[in-house]
Design a protein around this motif. Structure first.
Motif, mmCIF file in Angstrom:
data_model
loop_
_atom_site.group_PDB
_atom_site.id
_atom_site.type_symbol
_atom_site.label_atom_id
_atom_site.label_comp_id
_atom_site.label_asym_id
_atom_site.label_seq_id
_atom_site.Cartn_x
_atom_site.Cartn_y
_atom_site.Cartn_z
ATOM 1 N N GLU A 67 0.803 -1.224 0.000
ATOM 2 C CA GLU A 67 0.000 0.000 0.000
ATOM 3 C C GLU A 67 0.838 1.277 0.000
ATOM 4 O OE1 GLU A 67 -3.320 0.159 -0.341
ATOM 5 O OE2 GLU A 67 -3.348 -2.015 -0.515
ATOM 6 N N THR A 109 -2.565 6.665 2.110
ATOM 7 C CA THR A 109 -3.095 5.387 1.595
ATOM 8 C C THR A 109 -3.431 4.401 2.703
ATOM 9 O OG1 THR A 109 -0.880 4.427 1.346
ATOM 10 C CG2 THR A 109 -1.779 5.627 -0.555
ATOM 11 N N ALA A 157 -1.481 2.926 4.709
ATOM 12 C CA ALA A 157 -0.531 1.816 4.633
ATOM 13 C C ALA A 157 0.138 1.530 5.968
ATOM 14 C CB ALA A 157 0.544 2.127 3.587
#
Length: 58
Positions: A9, A52, A54
């Motif tokens: 990600e 994102t 992540a």
């Protein structure tokens, strides 16, 4: 707990590197964020700064 990066990600934007107050995050040779668990203070700032999603705390 420590910040964990989902390599799939991470887009390498560097927002987490800039926002980490203890310089516990750097970018590796593939331009993916890497956390130094010994430096991480479990503040969660990187989680909030990642566009994102992540990064998680585990």
């Amino acid at each position: 707990m420590v910040a964990i990066i989902d390599r799939d990600e991470c887009i390498g934007c560097g927002a987490c590197v800039e926002d980490c107050p203890v310089d516990a995050i750097s970018m590796d040779g593939d331009n993916i964020a890497v956390v130094d668990a010994d430096k991480c203070i479990d503040c969660g700032i990187c989680v909030d700064s990642c566009p994102t999603e992540a990064i998680s705390m585990e």
